[in-house]
Design a protein around this motif. Sequence first.
Motif, PDB file in Angstrom:
ATOM      1  N   SER A  19     -39.191 -32.945  31.822  1.00  0.00           N
ATOM      2  CA  SER A  19     -40.366 -32.319  31.213  1.00  0.00           C
ATOM      3  C   SER A  19     -40.982 -33.219  30.153  1.00  0.00           C
ATOM      4  CB  SER A  19     -39.996 -30.984  30.575  1.00  0.00           C
ATOM      5  OG  SER A  19     -39.459 -30.113  31.540  1.00  0.00           O
ATOM      6  N   ILE A  20     -42.298 -33.126  30.062  1.00  0.00           N
ATOM      7  CA  ILE A  20     -43.054 -33.901  29.077  1.00  0.00           C
ATOM      8  C   ILE A  20     -43.998 -32.948  28.350  1.00  0.00           C
ATOM      9  CG2 ILE A  20     -44.762 -35.729  28.738  1.00  0.00           C
ATOM     10  CD1 ILE A  20     -43.752 -36.983  31.360  1.00  0.00           C
ATOM     11  N   LEU A  21     -43.997 -33.015  27.037  1.00  0.00           N
ATOM     12  CA  LEU A  21     -44.974 -32.301  26.215  1.00  0.00           C
ATOM     13  C   LEU A  21     -46.057 -33.297  25.852  1.00  0.00           C
ATOM     14  CD1 LEU A  21     -45.927 -29.949  24.301  1.00  0.00           C
ATOM     15  CD2 LEU A  21     -44.496 -31.049  22.551  1.00  0.00           C
ATOM     16  N   SER A  22     -47.319 -32.900  25.975  1.00  0.00           N
ATOM     17  CA  SER A  22     -48.389 -33.820  25.588  1.00  0.00           C
ATOM     18  C   SER A  22     -49.512 -33.097  24.859  1.00  0.00           C
ATOM     19  CB  SER A  22     -48.947 -34.555  26.810  1.00  0.00           C
ATOM     20  OG  SER A  22     -49.540 -33.662  27.723  1.00  0.00           O
ATOM     21  N   VAL A  23     -50.157 -33.863  23.981  1.00  0.00           N
ATOM     22  CA  VAL A  23     -51.394 -33.463  23.321  1.00  0.00           C
ATOM     23  C   VAL A  23     -52.430 -34.431  23.856  1.00  0.00           C
ATOM     24  CG1 VAL A  23     -52.616 -33.190  21.139  1.00  0.00           C
ATOM     25  CG2 VAL A  23     -50.176 -32.631  21.286  1.00  0.00           C
ATOM     26  N   ASN A  24     -53.505 -33.901  24.436  1.00  0.00           N
ATOM     27  CA  ASN A  24     -54.464 -34.706  25.184  1.00  0.00           C
ATOM     28  C   ASN A  24     -55.870 -34.599  24.615  1.00  0.00           C
ATOM     29  OD1 ASN A  24     -52.689 -35.278  27.747  1.00  0.00           O
ATOM     30  ND2 ASN A  24     -52.391 -33.138  27.190  1.00  0.00           N
ATOM     31  N   TYR A  25     -56.541 -35.748  24.569  1.00  0.00           N
ATOM     32  CA  TYR A  25     -57.924 -35.831  24.112  1.00  0.00           C
ATOM     33  C   TYR A  25     -58.741 -36.496  25.213  1.00  0.00           C
ATOM     34  CZ  TYR A  25     -56.036 -34.969  19.443  1.00  0.00           C
ATOM     35  OH  TYR A  25     -55.398 -34.426  18.358  1.00  0.00           O
ATOM     36  N   THR A  26     -59.977 -36.040  25.392  1.00  0.00           N
ATOM     37  CA  THR A  26     -60.865 -36.623  26.387  1.00  0.00           C
ATOM     38  C   THR A  26     -62.083 -37.201  25.688  1.00  0.00           C
ATOM     39  OG1 THR A  26     -60.138 -35.041  28.049  1.00  0.00           O
ATOM     40  CG2 THR A  26     -62.252 -36.126  28.448  1.00  0.00           C
ATOM     41  N   ALA A  27     -62.418 -38.447  26.050  1.00  0.00           N
ATOM     42  CA  ALA A  27     -63.594 -39.104  25.476  1.00  0.00           C
ATOM     43  C   ALA A  27     -64.818 -38.226  25.674  1.00  0.00           C
ATOM     44  CB  ALA A  27     -63.801 -40.468  26.133  1.00  0.00           C
ATOM     45  N   GLY A  28     -65.608 -38.106  24.620  1.00  0.00           N
ATOM     46  CA  GLY A  28     -66.813 -37.289  24.667  1.00  0.00           C
ATOM     47  C   GLY A  28     -66.610 -35.867  24.181  1.00  0.00           C
ATOM     48  N   VAL A  29     -65.375 -35.377  24.222  1.00  0.00           N
ATOM     49  CA  VAL A  29     -65.067 -34.030  23.732  1.00  0.00           C
ATOM     50  C   VAL A  29     -63.762 -34.074  22.928  1.00  0.00           C
ATOM     51  CG1 VAL A  29     -66.358 -32.643  25.418  1.00  0.00           C
ATOM     52  CG2 VAL A  29     -64.055 -33.455  25.984  1.00  0.00           C
ATOM     53  N   CYS A  30     -63.697 -35.014  22.011  1.00  0.00           N
ATOM     54  CA  CYS A  30     -62.475 -35.239  21.225  1.00  0.00           C
ATOM     55  C   CYS A  30     -62.104 -34.048  20.354  1.00  0.00           C
ATOM     56  CB  CYS A  30     -62.626 -36.489  20.365  1.00  0.00           C
ATOM     57  SG  CYS A  30     -62.936 -37.988  21.321  1.00  0.00           S
ATOM     58  N   ASP A  31     -63.048 -33.161  20.090  1.00  0.00           N
ATOM     59  CA  ASP A  31     -62.773 -31.995  19.255  1.00  0.00           C
ATOM     60  C   ASP A  31     -62.141 -30.852  20.050  1.00  0.00           C
ATOM     61  OD1 ASP A  31     -65.189 -31.709  20.666  1.00  0.00           O
ATOM     62  OD2 ASP A  31     -65.997 -30.298  19.190  1.00  0.00           O
ATOM     63  N   LEU A  32     -61.863 -31.077  21.336  1.00  0.00           N
ATOM     64  CA  LEU A  32     -61.263 -30.051  22.183  1.00  0.00           C
ATOM     65  C   LEU A  32     -59.974 -30.551  22.840  1.00  0.00           C
ATOM     66  CD1 LEU A  32     -64.519 -28.800  23.950  1.00  0.00           C
ATOM     67  CD2 LEU A  32     -63.290 -27.685  22.072  1.00  0.00           C
ATOM     68  N   PRO A  33     -58.970 -30.909  22.028  1.00  0.00           N
ATOM     69  CA  PRO A  33     -57.706 -31.368  22.634  1.00  0.00           C
ATOM     70  C   PRO A  33     -56.997 -30.208  23.325  1.00  0.00           C
ATOM     71  CG  PRO A  33     -57.414 -31.076  20.292  1.00  0.00           C
ATOM     72  CD  PRO A  33     -58.885 -30.845  20.568  1.00  0.00           C
ATOM     73  N   TRP A  34     -56.088 -30.548  24.232  1.00  0.00           N
ATOM     74  CA  TRP A  34     -55.295 -29.509  24.866  1.00  0.00           C
ATOM     75  C   TRP A  34     -53.832 -29.896  24.850  1.00  0.00           C
ATOM     76  CZ3 TRP A  34     -57.843 -33.062  27.827  1.00  0.00           C
ATOM     77  CH2 TRP A  34     -57.150 -33.643  28.879  1.00  0.00           C
ATOM     78  N   ILE A  35     -52.999 -28.854  24.813  1.00  0.00           N
ATOM     79  CA  ILE A  35     -51.545 -29.023  24.811  1.00  0.00           C
ATOM     80  C   ILE A  35     -51.048 -28.654  26.197  1.00  0.00           C
ATOM     81  CG2 ILE A  35     -49.362 -28.217  23.829  1.00  0.00           C
ATOM     82  CD1 ILE A  35     -50.939 -27.574  21.257  1.00  0.00           C
ATOM     83  N   GLU A  36     -50.180 -29.511  26.724  1.00  0.00           N
ATOM     84  CA  GLU A  36     -49.702 -29.313  28.090  1.00  0.00           C
ATOM     85  C   GLU A  36     -48.225 -29.667  28.190  1.00  0.00           C
ATOM     86  OE1 GLU A  36     -52.060 -30.577  31.821  1.00  0.00           O
ATOM     87  OE2 GLU A  36     -50.793 -32.305  31.342  1.00  0.00           O
ATOM     88  N   VAL A  37     -47.509 -28.937  29.003  1.00  0.00           N
ATOM     89  CA  VAL A  37     -46.136 -29.289  29.363  1.00  0.00           C
ATOM     90  C   VAL A  37     -46.140 -29.555  30.865  1.00  0.00           C
ATOM     91  CG1 VAL A  37     -43.751 -28.482  29.581  1.00  0.00           C
ATOM     92  CG2 VAL A  37     -45.075 -27.920  27.530  1.00  0.00           C
ATOM     93  N   ARG A  38     -45.555 -30.677  31.250  1.00  0.00           N
ATOM     94  CA  ARG A  38     -45.406 -31.007  32.672  1.00  0.00           C
ATOM     95  C   ARG A  38     -43.923 -30.971  32.993  1.00  0.00           C
ATOM     96  NH1 ARG A  38     -44.288 -35.096  36.470  1.00  0.00           N
ATOM     97  NH2 ARG A  38     -45.756 -35.135  38.208  1.00  0.00           N
ATOM     98  N   VAL A  39     -43.580 -30.210  34.041  1.00  0.00           N
ATOM     99  CA  VAL A  39     -42.200 -30.108  34.514  1.00  0.00           C
ATOM    100  C   VAL A  39     -42.154 -30.725  35.910  1.00  0.00           C
ATOM    101  CG1 VAL A  39     -40.307 -28.540  35.081  1.00  0.00           C
ATOM    102  CG2 VAL A  39     -41.838 -28.009  33.163  1.00  0.00           C
ATOM    103  N   GLU A  40     -41.242 -31.650  36.107  1.00  0.00           N
ATOM    104  CA  GLU A  40     -41.091 -32.308  37.403  1.00  0.00           C
ATOM    105  C   GLU A  40     -40.428 -31.353  38.393  1.00  0.00           C
ATOM    106  OE1 GLU A  40     -41.385 -35.688  39.968  1.00  0.00           O
ATOM    107  OE2 GLU A  40     -42.213 -35.350  37.987  1.00  0.00           O
ATOM    108  N   LEU A  41     -41.031 -31.224  39.567  1.00  0.00           N
ATOM    109  CA  LEU A  41     -40.489 -30.393  40.639  1.00  0.00           C
ATOM    110  C   LEU A  41     -39.819 -31.281  41.688  1.00  0.00           C
ATOM    111  CD1 LEU A  41     -43.551 -28.005  41.068  1.00  0.00           C
ATOM    112  CD2 LEU A  41     -41.435 -27.550  39.808  1.00  0.00           C
ATOM    113  N   GLU A  42     -39.030 -30.674  42.550  1.00  0.00           N
ATOM    114  CA  GLU A  42     -38.335 -31.444  43.582  1.00  0.00           C
ATOM    115  C   GLU A  42     -39.252 -31.874  44.715  1.00  0.00           C
ATOM    116  OE1 GLU A  42     -34.696 -29.717  44.955  1.00  0.00           O
ATOM    117  OE2 GLU A  42     -34.029 -29.261  42.912  1.00  0.00           O
ATOM    118  N   GLU A  43     -40.303 -31.112  44.983  1.00  0.00           N
ATOM    119  CA  GLU A  43     -41.164 -31.398  46.124  1.00  0.00           C
ATOM    120  C   GLU A  43     -42.620 -31.521  45.696  1.00  0.00           C
ATOM    121  OE1 GLU A  43     -40.599 -28.372  49.071  1.00  0.00           O
ATOM    122  OE2 GLU A  43     -38.451 -28.742  49.223  1.00  0.00           O
TER     123      GLU A  43
END
Length: 180
Positions: free
Chosen positions: A60-84
């Motif tokens: 699993s990875i926790l991330s805080v993400n920013y997108t160019a052009g909308v830097c004031d709207l970051p998002w928090i995401e968790v990615r969990v690796e699946l088997e398939e």
Amino acid sequence: MRSIVPFAPVLVGLALAGPAAATNYNVSDAEQHENWHSVVLTLGEERHFRALEQTSYSDSILSVNYTAGVCDLPWIEVRVELEEHQPESRVANLVPGDLRVDHETIYSGMAEFITQRGDRGFYVNFYLDTQDLLLDEMRGGETLRLRLDRGDEDYWFMSFDLKGADAAIARAERQCEAAG
């Protein structure tokens, strides 16, 4: 016991992880900040700036993400690796979720569970009214805890180390703002 994931294999995973998960992003400008990293993801003109923690769990990875052009709207995401690899892109569920730094404020909101066709990741995106306050606490805290209520008192708990989060989040935000 915590698993330590070497950074190089995570970069490979990051090429698949992100806003358009089944798309391969170019990963560059990686910098380590204690237990966190900051990276730049690009695909053509599209640019994302990510602060991430991948040492708390091996899958699993926790991330805080920013997108160019909308830097004031970051998002928090968790990615969990699946088997398939997933056969379809879909929103699997929308559930209540709570996040808390150390013993500070409990931030309640919704967590959206998403899969992307052709990707081995399961994504949890958080929607919080007071996300800016949570990010401020993450920058000064030791541990981020999250609880997802999958219904009928079926809870999913995770915790992530915040050592280095301040520097990684600040760098991702600065890089986003500098990108215009």
